[in-house]
Design a protein around this motif. Structure first.
Motif, PDB file in Angstrom:
ATOM      1  N   PRO A  56       0.811  -1.226   0.000  1.00 55.46           N
ATOM      2  CA  PRO A  56       0.000   0.000   0.000  1.00 55.46           C
ATOM      3  C   PRO A  56       0.841   1.271   0.000  1.00 55.46           C
ATOM      4  N   GLU A  57       2.133   1.145   0.322  1.00 50.74           N
ATOM      5  CA  GLU A  57       3.023   2.306   0.365  1.00 50.74           C
ATOM      6  C   GLU A  57       3.971   2.338  -0.829  1.00 50.74           C
ATOM      7  N   CYS A  58       3.642   1.641  -1.898  1.00 45.20           N
ATOM      8  CA  CYS A  58       4.525   1.562  -3.067  1.00 45.20           C
ATOM      9  C   CYS A  58       4.859   2.964  -3.571  1.00 45.20           C
ATOM     10  N   THR A  59       6.155   3.226  -3.761  1.00 45.08           N
ATOM     11  CA  THR A  59       6.603   4.558  -4.182  1.00 45.08           C
ATOM     12  C   THR A  59       6.749   4.690  -5.695  1.00 45.08           C
ATOM     13  N   VAL A  60       6.625   3.584  -6.417  1.00 39.79           N
ATOM     14  CA  VAL A  60       6.713   3.630  -7.886  1.00 39.79           C
ATOM     15  C   VAL A  60       5.499   2.913  -8.477  1.00 39.79           C
ATOM     16  N   PRO A  61       4.298   3.426  -8.235  1.00 39.00           N
ATOM     17  CA  PRO A  61       3.083   2.713  -8.651  1.00 39.00           C
ATOM     18  C   PRO A  61       3.022   2.468 -10.154  1.00 39.00           C
ATOM     19  N   GLY A  62       2.878   1.190 -10.498  1.00 40.71           N
ATOM     20  CA  GLY A  62       2.758   0.818 -11.899  1.00 40.71           C
ATOM     21  C   GLY A  62       4.039   0.888 -12.689  1.00 40.71           C
ATOM     22  N   ALA A  63       5.177   1.056 -12.029  1.00 30.38           N
ATOM     23  CA  ALA A  63       6.434   1.239 -12.763  1.00 30.38           C
ATOM     24  C   ALA A  63       7.500   0.243 -12.329  1.00 30.38           C
ATOM     25  N   HIS A  64       7.076  -0.938 -11.893  1.00 33.92           N
ATOM     26  CA  HIS A  64       8.053  -1.932 -11.453  1.00 33.92           C
ATOM     27  C   HIS A  64       7.539  -3.332 -11.766  1.00 33.92           C
ATOM     28  N   PRO A  65       8.445  -4.318 -11.814  1.00 33.30           N
ATOM     29  CA  PRO A  65       8.003  -5.703 -12.028  1.00 33.30           C
ATOM     30  C   PRO A  65       7.383  -6.266 -10.759  1.00 33.30           C
ATOM     31  N   PHE A  66       6.509  -7.232 -10.921  1.00 38.02           N
ATOM     32  CA  PHE A  66       5.922  -7.909  -9.760  1.00 38.02           C
ATOM     33  C   PHE A  66       5.657  -9.372 -10.081  1.00 38.02           C
ATOM     34  N   ASP A  67       4.795  -9.630 -11.047  1.00 37.52           N
ATOM     35  CA  ASP A  67       4.492 -11.001 -11.460  1.00 37.52           C
ATOM     36  C   ASP A  67       4.310 -10.998 -12.977  1.00 37.52           C
ATOM     37  N   PRO A  68       5.343 -11.438 -13.719  1.00 35.91           N
ATOM     38  CA  PRO A  68       6.544 -12.143 -13.277  1.00 35.91           C
ATOM     39  C   PRO A  68       7.592 -11.207 -12.677  1.00 35.91           C
ATOM     40  N   GLY A  69       8.580 -11.826 -12.006  1.00 37.34           N
ATOM     41  CA  GLY A  69       9.663 -11.068 -11.411  1.00 37.34           C
ATOM     42  C   GLY A  69      10.685 -10.634 -12.444  1.00 37.34           C
TER      43      GLY A  69
END
Length: 221
Positions: A56-69
């Motif tokens: 909930p505190e993500c500082t780069v919303p929508g601008a990083h990998p998650f799934d897949p890594g």
């Protein structure tokens, strides 16, 4: 048969929300330029300034990998096609380092002033990626040892400079993120092969000198 057609219509409707330029750009990066990419996590649809990841505190919303890594980043055309066929609105994430470009980034306002100073000095730059908050200058791949020696040789390095090297990542145009759209401040030449990028030494030396000479203080962002 009606149920099957209904399911197909829903799937097609979901996929039509994507942006064809994302699909095309992802293929160009991976296939033509041999830059390893993967889809990033999208902004939260209920609030674009929030991220779709569990933090909930993500500082780069929508601008990083998650799934897949990040380790899934690839130049394989079939994989890229599959990803953006199924996730057509996903941001394009570049896995920096290795055979791919790295980047040096700084806050947008000091970056604009630094680039203007570099232009006046005749410094040649390659592509520059811009978000509303930060600009990133693409550079040739470098090692941690090389970066450490470079920074040690500087009298002062603004704390707001960030280095996207091996194991790092960068959102590429024309991705949309929680902080706004990613664009080219300096676009690659159209129709070119993998774009030319400068050495990291030249960029860091020039940026630090430009910031110092022009009296621009890059805030700690």
């Amino acid at each position: 048969m009606r149920e099957i057609l209904g399911k197909r219509r829903r799937l097609l409707s979901q996929r039509s929300d994507g942006r064809p330029e994302l699909f095309s750009a992802a293929l160009t990066f991976a296939k033509e330029w041999q830059w390893p990419v993967l889809p990033g996590v999208a902004p939260d649809p209920e609030g674009r300034d929030r991220c779709g990841c569990p933090d909930p505190e993500c500082t780069v919303p929508g601008a990083h990998p998650f799934d897949p890594g990040l380790l899934a980043a690839t130049t394989d055309e079939r994989m890229v096609r599959w990803w953006w066929t199924n996730r057509p609105a996903a941001p394009i994430i570049l896995a920096t380092g290795g055979s791919a470009p790295c980047a040096v980034s700084l806050p947008a306002l000091p970056a604009a002033r630094a680039l203007a100073a570099l232009d006046r000095a005749g410094m040649r730059l390659g592509p520059v990626v811009a978000s509303p908050t930060r600009w990133a200058i693409l550079v040739k791949p470098y090692s941690l040892e090389q970066l450490g020696e470079l920074l040690y040789a500087q009298d002062h390095v603004p704390g707001s400079l960030r280095f996207h090297g091996e194991g790092g990542y960068l959102a590429l145009p024309p991705s949309g993120t929680g902080h706004g759209d990613i664009t080219w401040e300096r676009a690659p030449l159209p129709g070119s092969a993998s774009p030319w990028v400068p050495d990291v030494e030249a960029v860091v030396d020039a940026v630090v000198e430009a910031l110092t000479r022009t009296g621009v203080s890059a805030p700690e962002l």
